[in-house]
Scaffold this motif. Structure first.
Motif, PDB file in Angstrom:
ATOM      1  N   GLN A   1       0.838  -1.191   0.000  1.00  0.00           N
ATOM      2  CA  GLN A   1       0.000   0.000   0.000  1.00  0.00           C
ATOM      3  C   GLN A   1       0.872   1.239   0.000  1.00  0.00           C
ATOM      4  O   GLN A   1       1.844   1.327   0.750  1.00  0.00           O
ATOM      5  CB  GLN A   1      -0.907  -0.006   1.230  1.00  0.00           C
ATOM      6  N   ASP A   2       0.536   2.214  -0.850  1.00  0.00           N
ATOM      7  CA  ASP A   2       1.313   3.445  -0.862  1.00  0.00           C
ATOM      8  C   ASP A   2       0.670   4.479   0.066  1.00  0.00           C
ATOM      9  O   ASP A   2      -0.331   4.206   0.742  1.00  0.00           O
ATOM     10  CB  ASP A   2       1.479   3.987  -2.291  1.00  0.00           C
ATOM     11  N   GLU A   3       1.253   5.684   0.084  1.00  0.00           N
ATOM     12  CA  GLU A   3       0.793   6.701   1.017  1.00  0.00           C
ATOM     13  C   GLU A   3      -0.606   7.219   0.702  1.00  0.00           C
ATOM     14  O   GLU A   3      -1.276   7.781   1.560  1.00  0.00           O
ATOM     15  CB  GLU A   3       1.787   7.868   1.044  1.00  0.00           C
ATOM     16  N   SER A   4      -1.057   7.025  -0.529  1.00  0.00           N
ATOM     17  CA  SER A   4      -2.406   7.459  -0.897  1.00  0.00           C
ATOM     18  C   SER A   4      -3.424   6.325  -0.737  1.00  0.00           C
ATOM     19  O   SER A   4      -4.542   6.418  -1.238  1.00  0.00           O
ATOM     20  CB  SER A   4      -2.433   7.983  -2.333  1.00  0.00           C
ATOM     21  N   HIS A   5      -3.005   5.241  -0.067  1.00  0.00           N
ATOM     22  CA  HIS A   5      -3.886   4.112   0.260  1.00  0.00           C
ATOM     23  C   HIS A   5      -4.309   3.313  -0.964  1.00  0.00           C
ATOM     24  O   HIS A   5      -5.362   2.669  -0.955  1.00  0.00           O
ATOM     25  CB  HIS A   5      -5.119   4.591   1.032  1.00  0.00           C
ATOM     26  N   VAL A   6      -3.489   3.351  -2.001  1.00  0.00           N
ATOM     27  CA  VAL A   6      -3.705   2.502  -3.172  1.00  0.00           C
ATOM     28  C   VAL A   6      -2.883   1.230  -2.993  1.00  0.00           C
ATOM     29  O   VAL A   6      -1.736   1.275  -2.550  1.00  0.00           O
ATOM     30  CB  VAL A   6      -3.305   3.228  -4.471  1.00  0.00           C
ATOM     31  N   TYR A   7      -3.481   0.090  -3.334  1.00  0.00           N
ATOM     32  CA  TYR A   7      -2.787  -1.192  -3.218  1.00  0.00           C
ATOM     33  C   TYR A   7      -2.193  -1.594  -4.563  1.00  0.00           C
ATOM     34  O   TYR A   7      -2.817  -1.416  -5.616  1.00  0.00           O
ATOM     35  CB  TYR A   7      -3.751  -2.277  -2.739  1.00  0.00           C
ATOM     36  N   PHE A   8      -0.991  -2.170  -4.501  1.00  0.00           N
ATOM     37  CA  PHE A   8      -0.283  -2.648  -5.682  1.00  0.00           C
ATOM     38  C   PHE A   8       0.149  -4.100  -5.439  1.00  0.00           C
ATOM     39  O   PHE A   8       0.216  -4.551  -4.294  1.00  0.00           O
ATOM     40  CB  PHE A   8       0.951  -1.789  -5.959  1.00  0.00           C
ATOM     41  N   PRO A   9       0.466  -4.847  -6.504  1.00  0.00           N
ATOM     42  CA  PRO A   9       0.944  -6.213  -6.306  1.00  0.00           C
ATOM     43  C   PRO A   9       2.201  -6.239  -5.440  1.00  0.00           C
ATOM     44  O   PRO A   9       3.121  -5.456  -5.640  1.00  0.00           O
ATOM     45  CB  PRO A   9       1.244  -6.687  -7.738  1.00  0.00           C
ATOM     46  N   GLY A  10       2.223  -7.129  -4.466  1.00  0.00           N
ATOM     47  CA  GLY A  10       3.381  -7.287  -3.594  1.00  0.00           C
ATOM     48  C   GLY A  10       4.323  -8.348  -4.123  1.00  0.00           C
ATOM     49  O   GLY A  10       4.019  -9.053  -5.096  1.00  0.00           O
ATOM     50  N   PRO A  11       5.484  -8.492  -3.495  1.00  0.00           N
ATOM     51  CA  PRO A  11       6.492  -9.445  -3.989  1.00  0.00           C
ATOM     52  C   PRO A  11       6.019 -10.893  -3.986  1.00  0.00           C
ATOM     53  O   PRO A  11       6.446 -11.689  -4.813  1.00  0.00           O
ATOM     54  CB  PRO A  11       7.679  -9.234  -3.034  1.00  0.00           C
ATOM     55  N   SER A  12       5.123 -11.256  -3.073  1.00  0.00           N
ATOM     56  CA  SER A  12       4.646 -12.640  -3.052  1.00  0.00           C
ATOM     57  C   SER A  12       3.805 -12.975  -4.274  1.00  0.00           C
ATOM     58  O   SER A  12       3.739 -14.133  -4.690  1.00  0.00           O
ATOM     59  CB  SER A  12       3.819 -12.898  -1.783  1.00  0.00           C
ATOM     60  N   LEU A  13       3.160 -11.972  -4.859  1.00  0.00           N
ATOM     61  CA  LEU A  13       2.304 -12.215  -6.016  1.00  0.00           C
ATOM     62  C   LEU A  13       3.123 -12.540  -7.258  1.00  0.00           C
ATOM     63  O   LEU A  13       2.689 -13.323  -8.113  1.00  0.00           O
ATOM     64  CB  LEU A  13       1.417 -10.996  -6.282  1.00  0.00           C
TER      65      LEU A  13
ATOM     66  N   ARG B   1       6.310 -13.883   9.791  1.00  0.00           N
ATOM     67  CA  ARG B   1       6.651 -13.711   8.388  1.00  0.00           C
ATOM     68  C   ARG B   1       6.682 -15.040   7.636  1.00  0.00           C
ATOM     69  O   ARG B   1       7.165 -15.111   6.502  1.00  0.00           O
ATOM     70  CB  ARG B   1       8.022 -13.009   8.273  1.00  0.00           C
ATOM     71  N   ASP B   2       6.160 -16.086   8.225  1.00  0.00           N
ATOM     72  CA  ASP B   2       6.162 -17.405   7.600  1.00  0.00           C
ATOM     73  C   ASP B   2       5.510 -17.337   6.221  1.00  0.00           C
ATOM     74  O   ASP B   2       4.361 -16.927   6.076  1.00  0.00           O
ATOM     75  CB  ASP B   2       5.389 -18.381   8.489  1.00  0.00           C
ATOM     76  N   GLY B   3       6.246 -17.718   5.181  1.00  0.00           N
ATOM     77  CA  GLY B   3       5.733 -17.738   3.820  1.00  0.00           C
ATOM     78  C   GLY B   3       5.865 -16.444   3.051  1.00  0.00           C
ATOM     79  O   GLY B   3       5.594 -16.406   1.853  1.00  0.00           O
ATOM     80  N   VAL B   4       6.301 -15.384   3.701  1.00  0.00           N
ATOM     81  CA  VAL B   4       6.399 -14.078   3.052  1.00  0.00           C
ATOM     82  C   VAL B   4       7.610 -14.030   2.124  1.00  0.00           C
ATOM     83  O   VAL B   4       8.643 -14.652   2.374  1.00  0.00           O
ATOM     84  CB  VAL B   4       6.486 -12.960   4.118  1.00  0.00           C
ATOM     85  N   VAL B   5       7.469 -13.295   1.029  1.00  0.00           N
ATOM     86  CA  VAL B   5       8.563 -13.065   0.077  1.00  0.00           C
ATOM     87  C   VAL B   5       8.975 -11.598   0.169  1.00  0.00           C
ATOM     88  O   VAL B   5       8.124 -10.715   0.202  1.00  0.00           O
ATOM     89  CB  VAL B   5       8.122 -13.390  -1.363  1.00  0.00           C
ATOM     90  N   MET B   6      10.267 -11.335   0.215  1.00  0.00           N
ATOM     91  CA  MET B   6      10.779  -9.968   0.290  1.00  0.00           C
ATOM     92  C   MET B   6      11.953  -9.790  -0.669  1.00  0.00           C
ATOM     93  O   MET B   6      12.635 -10.773  -1.001  1.00  0.00           O
ATOM     94  CB  MET B   6      11.255  -9.630   1.705  1.00  0.00           C
TER      95      MET B   6
END
Length: 268
Positions: free
Chosen positions: A64-76, A135-140
């Protein structure tokens, strides 16, 4: 061979899971998503859409950015790791993570590197009010996570260049030359120190320190880190976290001396 027909929605489908998966599809296809748009697409309330998106963000499938818009994260964007040995590696490290978390009073994490990302194989959360998130399963991104930096610091510069300077269709847009030089300089410092630090680079208010783990052949196969609230981190990292991490690495590597993980192409 014909493609099989798409299945109909089963009567036993789990509604909340189905809505979460639909949000993943929307993020994948639209590239960005507001709560109001998600609610409209799924025909649910804004509060329900917000909870679903926050859950996806928690697991790294959205950011999520500062304007509260969601974008694909690294796990996607992460392809399946297909590392058969990681189950054995996690089982071997689990008791060491439990001891590390108990001794430090902080959350202990285990991760492996897959190209330019790290996959968290497990987290043992601290039994205190100071515990950081599971953070189990998270991708960074590997170059931002402490354990990822520790693993990248073991690579020769040419391999780093292949990871971070590549471009083209479907490839990582990479770093420009100045950014790449800055990365290699910081990784040289990590290599000299023997540990890496992430201070609010992957999560606001959270800091971590990590070390790489070598197998019996001397290959860096994973990393262990301790994560802490940033306000507590500076006062504890040198006198507490690093000595405990180094001791944990020693104990894990002793176990790895008698176990063959059958690792193939783990760092590609």
């Amino acid at each position: 061979m014909r493609n099989p027909p798409l299945p109909e929605r089963p009567s036993s489908a789990v509604g909340s899971l189905d809505r979460g998966l639909r949000l993943l599809q929307l993020l994948r296809d639209y590239g960005s998503l507001r709560v109001m748009d998600a609610a409209a697409d799924l025909d649910i309330s804004r509060s329900s859409a917000h909870r679903l998106l926050q859950t996806l963000a928690y697991r790294g499938f959205a950011v999520q950015d500062e304007s509260h818009v969601y974008f694909p994260g690294p796990s996607l964007d992460a392809a399946p790791a297909r590392l058969a040995w990681t189950k054995t590696f996690r089982a071997l490290c689990q008791p060491h993570l439990e001891v590390l978390s108990r001794r430090s009073g902080e959350s202990a994490n285990l991760m492996v590197r897959v190209r330019d990302t790290v996959r968290f194989l497990g987290t043992v959360r601290a039994q205190s009010v100071y515990a950081t998130n599971d953070r189990d399963g998270v991708v960074m991104p590997a170059h931002r996570a402490s354990g990822g930096k520790a693993l990248l610091a073991t690579l020769p510069e040419e391999e780093l260049r292949q990871l971070y300077r590549r471009s083209g269709p479907g490839g990582n847009p990479g770093l420009d030359e100045d950014e790449f030089r800055s990365l290699t300089k910081s990784l040289a410092q990590v290599s000299a120190r023997g540990f890496a630090v992430n201070f609010e680079e992957t999560e606001r208010g959270v800091a971590a320190v990590g070390v790489a783990i070598n197998d019996r052949a001397g290959h860096a196969v994973g990393a262990v880190s301790l994560s802490s609230h940033a306000a507590r981190f500076t006062g504890l990292v040198d006198r507490t976290f690093i000595p405990l991490l180094l001791d944990t690495r020693t104990q894990i590597e002793k176990d790895l001396m008698i176990i063959d993980l059958d690792i193939r192409d783990h760092s590609k």
